[in-house]
Scaffold this motif. Sequence first.
Motif, PDB file in Angstrom:
ATOM      1  N   LEU A  25       0.834  -1.202   0.000  1.00  0.00           N
ATOM      2  CA  LEU A  25       0.000   0.000   0.000  1.00  0.00           C
ATOM      3  C   LEU A  25       0.870   1.254   0.000  1.00  0.00           C
ATOM      4  N   LYS A  26       1.896   1.279   0.833  1.00  0.00           N
ATOM      5  CA  LYS A  26       2.797   2.437   0.878  1.00  0.00           C
ATOM      6  C   LYS A  26       3.541   2.609  -0.433  1.00  0.00           C
ATOM      7  N   LEU A  27       4.019   1.518  -1.008  1.00  0.00           N
ATOM      8  CA  LEU A  27       4.743   1.576  -2.282  1.00  0.00           C
ATOM      9  C   LEU A  27       3.865   2.163  -3.380  1.00  0.00           C
ATOM     10  N   ILE A  28       2.646   1.692  -3.461  1.00  0.00           N
ATOM     11  CA  ILE A  28       1.729   2.186  -4.489  1.00  0.00           C
ATOM     12  C   ILE A  28       1.382   3.647  -4.232  1.00  0.00           C
ATOM     13  N   LYS A  29       1.210   4.026  -2.964  1.00  0.00           N
ATOM     14  CA  LYS A  29       0.908   5.421  -2.641  1.00  0.00           C
ATOM     15  C   LYS A  29       2.060   6.330  -3.073  1.00  0.00           C
ATOM     16  N   VAL A  30       3.275   5.940  -2.759  1.00  0.00           N
ATOM     17  CA  VAL A  30       4.441   6.733  -3.158  1.00  0.00           C
ATOM     18  C   VAL A  30       4.519   6.816  -4.677  1.00  0.00           C
ATOM     19  N   GLN A  31       4.292   5.703  -5.331  1.00  0.00           N
ATOM     20  CA  GLN A  31       4.355   5.685  -6.794  1.00  0.00           C
ATOM     21  C   GLN A  31       3.299   6.616  -7.389  1.00  0.00           C
ATOM     22  N   MET A  32       2.097   6.587  -6.849  1.00  0.00           N
ATOM     23  CA  MET A  32       1.023   7.432  -7.361  1.00  0.00           C
ATOM     24  C   MET A  32       1.292   8.909  -7.061  1.00  0.00           C
ATOM     25  N   ASP A  33       1.834   9.199  -5.882  1.00  0.00           N
ATOM     26  CA  ASP A  33       2.089  10.585  -5.491  1.00  0.00           C
ATOM     27  C   ASP A  33       3.257  11.205  -6.251  1.00  0.00           C
ATOM     28  N   ASN A  34       4.258  10.400  -6.562  1.00  0.00           N
ATOM     29  CA  ASN A  34       5.506  10.970  -7.070  1.00  0.00           C
ATOM     30  C   ASN A  34       5.940  10.528  -8.461  1.00  0.00           C
ATOM     31  N   LEU A  35       5.531   9.371  -8.872  1.00  0.00           N
ATOM     32  CA  LEU A  35       6.161   8.827 -10.069  1.00  0.00           C
ATOM     33  C   LEU A  35       5.227   8.697 -11.265  1.00  0.00           C
ATOM     34  N   THR A  36       4.175   7.944 -11.102  1.00  0.00           N
ATOM     35  CA  THR A  36       3.345   7.644 -12.266  1.00  0.00           C
ATOM     36  C   THR A  36       1.870   7.719 -11.923  1.00  0.00           C
ATOM     37  N   MET A  37       1.074   7.796 -12.940  1.00  0.00           N
ATOM     38  CA  MET A  37      -0.371   7.787 -12.778  1.00  0.00           C
ATOM     39  C   MET A  37      -0.870   6.352 -12.871  1.00  0.00           C
ATOM     40  N   PRO A  38      -2.068   6.089 -12.332  1.00  0.00           N
ATOM     41  CA  PRO A  38      -2.602   4.723 -12.346  1.00  0.00           C
ATOM     42  C   PRO A  38      -2.768   4.134 -13.741  1.00  0.00           C
ATOM     43  N   GLN A  39      -2.842   4.971 -14.771  1.00  0.00           N
ATOM     44  CA  GLN A  39      -3.011   4.457 -16.124  1.00  0.00           C
ATOM     45  C   GLN A  39      -1.685   3.989 -16.743  1.00  0.00           C
ATOM     46  N   CYS A  40      -0.584   4.269 -16.060  1.00  0.00           N
ATOM     47  CA  CYS A  40       0.741   3.928 -16.576  1.00  0.00           C
ATOM     48  C   CYS A  40       0.973   2.418 -16.490  1.00  0.00           C
ATOM     49  N   PRO A  41       1.534   1.833 -17.554  1.00  0.00           N
ATOM     50  CA  PRO A  41       1.833   0.390 -17.519  1.00  0.00           C
ATOM     51  C   PRO A  41       2.784   0.005 -16.385  1.00  0.00           C
ATOM     52  N   LEU A  42       3.703   0.890 -16.018  1.00  0.00           N
ATOM     53  CA  LEU A  42       4.627   0.595 -14.932  1.00  0.00           C
ATOM     54  C   LEU A  42       3.869   0.432 -13.615  1.00  0.00           C
ATOM     55  N   TYR A  43       2.906   1.303 -13.378  1.00  0.00           N
ATOM     56  CA  TYR A  43       2.073   1.211 -12.178  1.00  0.00           C
ATOM     57  C   TYR A  43       1.370  -0.143 -12.135  1.00  0.00           C
ATOM     58  N   GLU A  44       0.753  -0.507 -13.242  1.00  0.00           N
ATOM     59  CA  GLU A  44       0.022  -1.784 -13.311  1.00  0.00           C
ATOM     60  C   GLU A  44       0.961  -2.966 -13.080  1.00  0.00           C
ATOM     61  N   GLU A  45       2.152  -2.905 -13.656  1.00  0.00           N
ATOM     62  CA  GLU A  45       3.105  -4.007 -13.517  1.00  0.00           C
ATOM     63  C   GLU A  45       3.562  -4.152 -12.069  1.00  0.00           C
ATOM     64  N   VAL A  46       3.880  -3.033 -11.425  1.00  0.00           N
ATOM     65  CA  VAL A  46       4.312  -3.078 -10.025  1.00  0.00           C
ATOM     66  C   VAL A  46       3.188  -3.621  -9.149  1.00  0.00           C
ATOM     67  N   LEU A  47       1.990  -3.098  -9.354  1.00  0.00           N
ATOM     68  CA  LEU A  47       0.849  -3.546  -8.555  1.00  0.00           C
ATOM     69  C   LEU A  47       0.591  -5.035  -8.753  1.00  0.00           C
ATOM     70  N   ASP A  48       0.556  -5.486  -9.991  1.00  0.00           N
ATOM     71  CA  ASP A  48       0.306  -6.898 -10.269  1.00  0.00           C
ATOM     72  C   ASP A  48       1.383  -7.792  -9.659  1.00  0.00           C
ATOM     73  N   THR A  49       2.637  -7.387  -9.800  1.00  0.00           N
ATOM     74  CA  THR A  49       3.749  -8.178  -9.273  1.00  0.00           C
ATOM     75  C   THR A  49       3.685  -8.263  -7.756  1.00  0.00           C
ATOM     76  N   GLN A  50       3.436  -7.136  -7.111  1.00  0.00           N
ATOM     77  CA  GLN A  50       3.380  -7.118  -5.655  1.00  0.00           C
ATOM     78  C   GLN A  50       2.192  -7.932  -5.124  1.00  0.00           C
ATOM     79  N   MET A  51       1.054  -7.786  -5.757  1.00  0.00           N
ATOM     80  CA  MET A  51      -0.130  -8.531  -5.319  1.00  0.00           C
ATOM     81  C   MET A  51       0.061 -10.030  -5.539  1.00  0.00           C
ATOM     82  N   PHE A  52       0.675 -10.402  -6.652  1.00  0.00           N
ATOM     83  CA  PHE A  52       0.935 -11.817  -6.905  1.00  0.00           C
ATOM     84  C   PHE A  52       1.875 -12.380  -5.841  1.00  0.00           C
ATOM     85  N   GLY A  53       2.927 -11.622  -5.533  1.00  0.00           N
ATOM     86  CA  GLY A  53       3.876 -12.070  -4.516  1.00  0.00           C
ATOM     87  C   GLY A  53       3.210 -12.267  -3.164  1.00  0.00           C
TER      88      GLY A  53
END
Length: 93
Positions: A25-53
Motif C-alpha cells: 500500500l505504501k509503495l503504491i501510494k508513493v508511486q502514485m504521489d511521485n512517479l506515475t499515474m494509475p493508467q501507466c503500464p509501470l504502475y500496473e506491472e508493479v501492482l500486479d507483481t506485488q499482489m501476486f507475490g
Amino acid sequence: MASEIAIDHREKAYAILKADADKILKLIKVQMDNLTMPQCPLYEEVLDTQMFGLSREIDFAVRLGLIEVSEGKDLLDTLEHELSALHDASTQK
C-alpha cells in the motif's frame, strides 16, 4: 506448551503478511504521489507483481497451517479495497 508455540507462530505469520500488505500500500501510494499515474503500464506491472507475490506468501502460510484460508482472503480483500480507494482518490485530484 505446543499449542502456545503454534499460536505464537500463527500470530507472527499473520503479522508478517499484514506488514507486507502495508508495504505494498505504501509503495503504491508513493508511486502514485511521485512517479506515475494509475493508467501507466509501470504502475500496473508493479501492482500486479506485488499482489501476486503477496498472494503466494499467503498461500504458503495457509499450506503450512499458519493462517486460515479466510484470513488470507480477508487480508487480500482489505488491501484491494484500500488500493481501490487510493486509486479513486488519485483520479479525483
